[in-house]
Scaffold this active site. Structure first.
Site, PDB file in Angstrom:
ATOM      1  N   ALA A  12       0.822  -1.208   0.000  1.00  0.00           N
ATOM      2  CA  ALA A  12       0.000   0.000   0.000  1.00  0.00           C
ATOM      3  C   ALA A  12       0.857   1.260   0.000  1.00  0.00           C
ATOM      4  CB  ALA A  12      -0.944   0.004   1.202  1.00  0.00           C
ATOM      5  N   GLU A  31       9.386   3.762   6.915  1.00  0.00           N
ATOM      6  CA  GLU A  31       9.038   2.389   7.292  1.00  0.00           C
ATOM      7  C   GLU A  31       9.701   2.065   8.631  1.00  0.00           C
ATOM      8  OE1 GLU A  31       8.203  -1.315   8.039  1.00  0.00           O
ATOM      9  OE2 GLU A  31       7.197  -0.312   6.352  1.00  0.00           O
ATOM     10  N   ARG A 105       3.623 -12.399  -3.196  1.00  0.00           N
ATOM     11  CA  ARG A 105       3.550 -11.072  -2.562  1.00  0.00           C
ATOM     12  C   ARG A 105       4.904 -10.377  -2.570  1.00  0.00           C
ATOM     13  NH1 ARG A 105      -0.076  -8.479   0.802  1.00  0.00           N
ATOM     14  NH2 ARG A 105      -1.445 -10.292   0.726  1.00  0.00           N
ATOM     15  N   TYR A 218      -3.248 -21.850  -6.091  1.00  0.00           N
ATOM     16  CA  TYR A 218      -3.007 -21.295  -7.426  1.00  0.00           C
ATOM     17  C   TYR A 218      -1.505 -21.184  -7.671  1.00  0.00           C
ATOM     18  CZ  TYR A 218      -3.030 -17.055  -4.459  1.00  0.00           C
ATOM     19  OH  TYR A 218      -2.823 -16.127  -3.474  1.00  0.00           O
ATOM     20  N   ASP A 304      -4.780  -1.607   4.203  1.00  0.00           N
ATOM     21  CA  ASP A 304      -5.343  -2.214   5.408  1.00  0.00           C
ATOM     22  C   ASP A 304      -5.538  -1.203   6.530  1.00  0.00           C
ATOM     23  OD1 ASP A 304      -5.527  -4.681   4.267  1.00  0.00           O
ATOM     24  OD2 ASP A 304      -3.838  -5.575   5.332  1.00  0.00           O
TER      25      ASP A 304
END
Length: 404
Positions: A12, A31, A105, A218, A304
């Site tokens: 994000a 961060e 990810r 997947y 989120d």
């Protein structure tokens, strides 16, 4: 040039950094961790998210790393029968104007990080923990703690909280609720396909639906890996520390007792092939109730931090990417003062993300149905198939239908 301070270096935050730069803003991203990275395994990206990434020039790196499965199939976890299927691949792209991709990810995060690292108007800072902020008519002033313990204050035109489920920025905004436990446990593993028996390898998205549980798998990384996610109802084990913990395969198999042999065989084979199961207790935020929950004054939320949701529509990352694209459009409105630009962002986003949150909750109830409801679900899937599985308003980015 206006400046935005972004808290959070996940998907994000990096998407917002890239989008803000493209809107002509200077970007400072802070961060709190000591390295940029992502915890987790696979991500499904619908056409709504892929269109945004392509528009940012990421089409080539994405497709070098992602898979483009040709099919989504739904099976009964009890007897293994196929209940429904939806065409992905070329058909999905033609229907909704973008590809449906599956990607690790870490690969998605890496593509976004690479895109912003060399931008001269983007500064990336690690080990900077946001403590608090104040704002007035001229600016927002954010207080940060550095790795050596000293504090600094950074002034910017706006502050964006993209700092995840346990967002510090969200916690400091008045009238915005925190996260809620769902009462579901997610087990995740990634395994090399070559290490699996041939009948268990797969290049499509498959969802196995059972009473009180389901499992999705997947392909990732050009089909070399298989991502598995099993979710069941239940509370975290006593003494569980943190939200990403080692999981017990025996506990997962116990939860799958009564399901079909192919599903249980897959779980066993994943462990034998070197897959390591990790456990996540799921949490969410209540559906966004208004624009004030996504922006107030010079402060906004994304990903989120704004709208953590259950994973039953595979749109957590997609909504964060959409947030960034809408933020880009709002920040580029040069005739408006920064607080009004954030207001436009929030007004454009809150109803859509709330609808996705509600649909994700509803999907969870449908996936895990028991008794007569399960039988009615299976019949509906067999009769209507793709008409039930497809979500045109979501994938095309159109208005939210009434009732969603």
């Amino acid at each position: 040039m206006h400046q935005i301070l972004i808290a959070g270096g996940g998907i994000a935050g990096l998407a917002a950094a890239l989008a803000s730069h493209r809107a002509g803003w200077q970007v400072r991203l802070h961060e709190r961790a000591n390295a940029f990275g992502e915890v987790g395994a696979g991500v499904q990206l619908g056409p709504n998210a892929v269109r945004c990434l392509d528009a940012w020039g990421l089409a080539a790196p994405l497709r070098a790393l992602a898979c483009r499965p040709p099919l989504l199939q739904v099976r009964s976890a009890l007897d293994g029968r196929e209940l429904a299927r939806m065409r992905l691949g070329r058909e999905m792209s033609e229907r909704h104007g973008g590809d449906y991709l599956t990607i690790h990810r870490a690969d998605l995060h890496g593509a976004l990080l690479s895109a912003v690292q060399d931008l001269t108007e983007v500064q990336l800072q690690l080990q900077h923990e946001l403590l608090d902020f104040t704002e007035d008519d001229a600016a927002v002033r954010t207080r940060l703690r550095c790795a050596d313990g000293h504090e600094l204050q950074v002034e910017s035109d706006v502050l964006l909280g993209a700092d995840g489920l346990h967002s510090r920025v969200r916690a400091l905004l008045p009238g915005v609720a925190g996260e809620l436990p769902v009462g579901h446990l997610a087990y995740r593993a990634v395994v090399a396909q070559q290490a699996l028996p041939a009948p268990l390898r797969s290049q499509v998205v498959t969802a196995w639906l059972g009473p009180g549980l389901h499992l999705v798998h997947y392909p990732l990384r050009a089909g070399e890996l298989l991502n598995l996610v099993a979710i069941r109802h239940g509370q975290p084990p006593a003494g569980l520390q943190g939200w990403d913990c080692a999981a017990s395969e025996s506990q997962l198999l116990a939860a799958l007792d009564g399901t079909c042999a192919p599903l249980q065989d897959l779980v066993r084979a994943a462990g034998q092939a070197g897959g390591v199961w990790r456990l996540w207790p799921l949490a969410e935020r209540a559906p966004v109730a208004g624009a004030h929950e996504m922006a107030q004054g010079r402060v906004a939320l994304a990903g989120d931090a704004a709208h953590a949701m259950r994973p039953y529509l595979a749109q957590g990352a997609g909504m964060a990417i959409e947030d960034a694209m809408q933020l880009q459009r709002a920040l580029a409105m040069e005739a408006l003062e920064p607080p009004l630009r954030l207001r436009r962002y929030a007004l454009a986003r809150w109803q859509r993300v709330a609808a996705v949150q509600r649909r994700s909750r509803r999907n969870g109830r449908i996936f895990h149905a028991v008794g007569p409801v399960r039988l009615a679900r299976d019949l509906s899937l067999r009769l209507l198939g793709e008409r039930i599985l497809d979500v045109p308003w979501l994938y095309r980015g159109g208005p939210v239908p009434k009732g969603e």
